[in-house]
Structure formats: structure tokens, C-alpha cells
Motif scaffolding. Structure first.
Motif, PDB file in Angstrom:
ATOM      1  N   LYS A  63      28.134   1.665  63.444  1.00 27.38           N
ATOM      2  CA  LYS A  63      27.394   0.687  62.639  1.00 27.38           C
ATOM      3  C   LYS A  63      28.264  -0.504  62.232  1.00 27.38           C
ATOM      4  CE  LYS A  63      24.556   0.369  58.466  1.00 27.38           C
ATOM      5  NZ  LYS A  63      24.004   1.108  57.338  1.00 27.38           N
ATOM      6  N   TYR A  64      29.499  -0.233  61.769  1.00 29.46           N
ATOM      7  CA  TYR A  64      30.353  -1.291  61.236  1.00 29.46           C
ATOM      8  C   TYR A  64      31.477  -1.721  62.159  1.00 29.46           C
ATOM      9  CZ  TYR A  64      27.963  -0.328  56.878  1.00 29.46           C
ATOM     10  OH  TYR A  64      27.007  -0.156  55.930  1.00 29.46           O
ATOM     11  N   GLY A  65      31.835  -0.889  63.118  1.00 26.26           N
ATOM     12  CA  GLY A  65      32.939  -1.220  63.996  1.00 26.26           C
ATOM     13  C   GLY A  65      34.279  -0.956  63.332  1.00 26.26           C
ATOM     14  N   HIS A  66      35.325  -1.405  63.975  1.00 24.07           N
ATOM     15  CA  HIS A  66      36.694  -1.200  63.488  1.00 24.07           C
ATOM     16  C   HIS A  66      36.968  -2.196  62.366  1.00 24.07           C
ATOM     17  CE1 HIS A  66      40.881  -0.275  63.442  1.00 24.07           C
ATOM     18  NE2 HIS A  66      41.266  -1.400  64.012  1.00 24.07           N
ATOM     19  N   VAL A  67      37.303  -1.692  61.191  1.00 22.77           N
ATOM     20  CA  VAL A  67      37.597  -2.559  60.048  1.00 22.77           C
ATOM     21  C   VAL A  67      39.069  -2.436  59.645  1.00 22.77           C
ATOM     22  CG1 VAL A  67      35.223  -2.687  59.192  1.00 22.77           C
ATOM     23  CG2 VAL A  67      36.706  -0.848  58.397  1.00 22.77           C
ATOM     24  N   GLY A  68      39.906  -2.233  60.641  1.00 17.78           N
ATOM     25  CA  GLY A  68      41.345  -2.161  60.415  1.00 17.78           C
ATOM     26  C   GLY A  68      41.713  -0.978  59.539  1.00 17.78           C
ATOM     27  N   PRO A  69      42.581  -1.210  58.555  1.00 17.95           N
ATOM     28  CA  PRO A  69      43.019  -0.100  57.710  1.00 17.95           C
ATOM     29  C   PRO A  69      41.913   0.436  56.799  1.00 17.95           C
ATOM     30  CG  PRO A  69      43.914  -2.165  56.908  1.00 17.95           C
ATOM     31  CD  PRO A  69      43.230  -2.464  58.205  1.00 17.95           C
ATOM     32  N   GLY A  70      40.746  -0.194  56.823  1.00 14.38           N
ATOM     33  CA  GLY A  70      39.624   0.281  56.017  1.00 14.38           C
ATOM     34  C   GLY A  70      38.814   1.381  56.680  1.00 14.38           C
ATOM     35  N   ASP A  71      39.067   1.671  57.949  1.00 16.93           N
ATOM     36  CA  ASP A  71      38.289   2.699  58.657  1.00 16.93           C
ATOM     37  C   ASP A  71      38.304   4.035  57.918  1.00 16.93           C
ATOM     38  OD1 ASP A  71      37.621   0.958  60.691  1.00 16.93           O
ATOM     39  OD2 ASP A  71      39.041   1.795  62.136  1.00 16.93           O
ATOM     40  N   GLN A  72      39.469   4.419  57.436  1.00 18.94           N
ATOM     41  CA  GLN A  72      39.584   5.723  56.791  1.00 18.94           C
ATOM     42  C   GLN A  72      38.805   5.756  55.471  1.00 18.94           C
ATOM     43  OE1 GLN A  72      42.217   3.966  58.109  1.00 18.94           O
ATOM     44  NE2 GLN A  72      42.229   5.218  59.952  1.00 18.94           N
ATOM     45  N   PHE A  73      38.901   4.698  54.689  1.00 18.43           N
ATOM     46  CA  PHE A  73      38.168   4.651  53.420  1.00 18.43           C
ATOM     47  C   PHE A  73      36.665   4.609  53.656  1.00 18.43           C
ATOM     48  CE2 PHE A  73      42.350   2.812  52.531  1.00 18.43           C
ATOM     49  CZ  PHE A  73      42.771   3.709  51.559  1.00 18.43           C
ATOM     50  N   LEU A  74      36.248   3.826  54.638  1.00 17.29           N
ATOM     51  CA  LEU A  74      34.835   3.752  54.994  1.00 17.29           C
ATOM     52  C   LEU A  74      34.331   5.112  55.467  1.00 17.29           C
ATOM     53  CD1 LEU A  74      32.350   1.906  55.423  1.00 17.29           C
ATOM     54  CD2 LEU A  74      33.224   1.470  57.734  1.00 17.29           C
ATOM     55  N   GLY A  75      35.133   5.776  56.279  1.00 17.89           N
ATOM     56  CA  GLY A  75      34.743   7.089  56.791  1.00 17.89           C
ATOM     57  C   GLY A  75      34.622   8.130  55.699  1.00 17.89           C
ATOM     58  N   ILE A  76      35.596   8.171  54.788  1.00 18.48           N
ATOM     59  CA  ILE A  76      35.542   9.141  53.688  1.00 18.48           C
ATOM     60  C   ILE A  76      34.350   8.846  52.790  1.00 18.48           C
ATOM     61  CG2 ILE A  76      36.726   9.943  51.604  1.00 18.48           C
ATOM     62  CD1 ILE A  76      39.374   9.380  53.188  1.00 18.48           C
ATOM     63  N   GLU A  77      34.152   7.569  52.459  1.00 17.43           N
ATOM     64  CA  GLU A  77      33.009   7.205  51.618  1.00 17.43           C
ATOM     65  C   GLU A  77      31.697   7.648  52.272  1.00 17.43           C
ATOM     66  OE1 GLU A  77      31.441   3.335  49.292  1.00 17.43           O
ATOM     67  OE2 GLU A  77      31.552   3.135  51.481  1.00 17.43           O
TER      68      GLU A  77
END
Length: 131
Positions: A79-93
Motif C-alpha cells: 500500500k505505502y511502498g518503501h518508506v526508508g527507515p520508517g518501514d519497521q515502525f509502519l509495519g509494527i503499527e
């Protein structure tokens, strides 16, 4: 920047030879070491959060680590694609808000950076928000 095109250009250079093998070895070494330190195996892990990279001819990070797409956060990555170092936070959320994890679940979080740098952590979900 046209990432796929640039990646294909790089793949055709002599410098790229063996890069996928080095990437795979570093990913497996880092996650293997962290899981061994925590005394867990893939069977103990409920979900895995990896960088949200595009689909390609190479296996996805979660595939390499022995997890299924359903165990991954590919749904939110698509849905959002690669958001750099935010991938992990986005995934956990995403996992918490969708109630895909609950108290006692273990989540393997993996990150990759420039220069073949990797990090990983095993998180235990202690509680989730009530709303």
C-alpha cells in the motif's frame, strides 16, 4: 530516480557480481545471530517486519528468512511502498492496529541499510491498545 532501471544497470556491471549472495549472507547472519541470542526459532515468531521493497525476480526478505507472505507486513508495504527507515515502525503499527499480534507474540523486526548494514530485534508484544 528510476530505481528498477538503475538497479538493472548496476546489475550488469562487474562490481555487482556476487552482491545478492553477500546481501543474503549478511541478512541471514544478522537475523540468525539475534534469534540465537534470544533462544528462538522461526517457529516461535508470529510475524516478521522487513523493509518494504518492490517485488522483483529475487526472493523477498521474508521468504529468505523462512516466513510466509501472510506472516510478513507485505500487505502494508504494498500500500505505502518503501518508506526508508520508517518501514519497521509502519509495519509494527500496522500489526498492532490490525490486531494481527497480541500479548505474548514475538515479532522479528529486520532493517537493512547502505553498505550491507543490517540490524534485527525480536520484540515481545506485552499488551496492545484497547481502542
Amino acid at each position: 530516480v528510476r530505481l528498477i532501471e538503475r538497479g538493472l544497470q548496476h546489475a550488469a556491471t562487474p562490481e555487482a557480481e556476487g552482491s545478492w549472495e553477500r546481501y543474503e549472507a549478511a541478512l541471514m547472519s544478522t537475523t540468525g545471530r539475534v534469534m540465537a541470542e534470544e533462544g528462538v526459532s522461526t517457529e516461535d515468531i508470529a510475524r516478521v517486519v522487513t523493509p518494504h521493497v518492490h517485488r522483483n525476480k529475487t526472493p523477498e526478505n521474508f521468504d529468505l528468512l523462512g516466513f510466509t507472505e501472510k506472516q510478513s507486513t507485505w500487505e502494508v508495504g504494498r500500500k505505502y511502498g518503501h518508506v526508508g527507515p520508517g518501514d519497521q515502525f509502519l509495519g509494527i503499527e500496522h500489526l498492532v492496529l490490525e490486531r494481527a499480534v497480541g500479548p505474548g507474540d514475538l515479532v522479528l523486526v529486520v532493517a537493512a541499510g547502505a553498505g550491507f548494514s543490517f540490524s534485527a530485534a525480536v520484540l515481545e508484544i506485552l499488551h496492545t491498545p484497547s481502542s
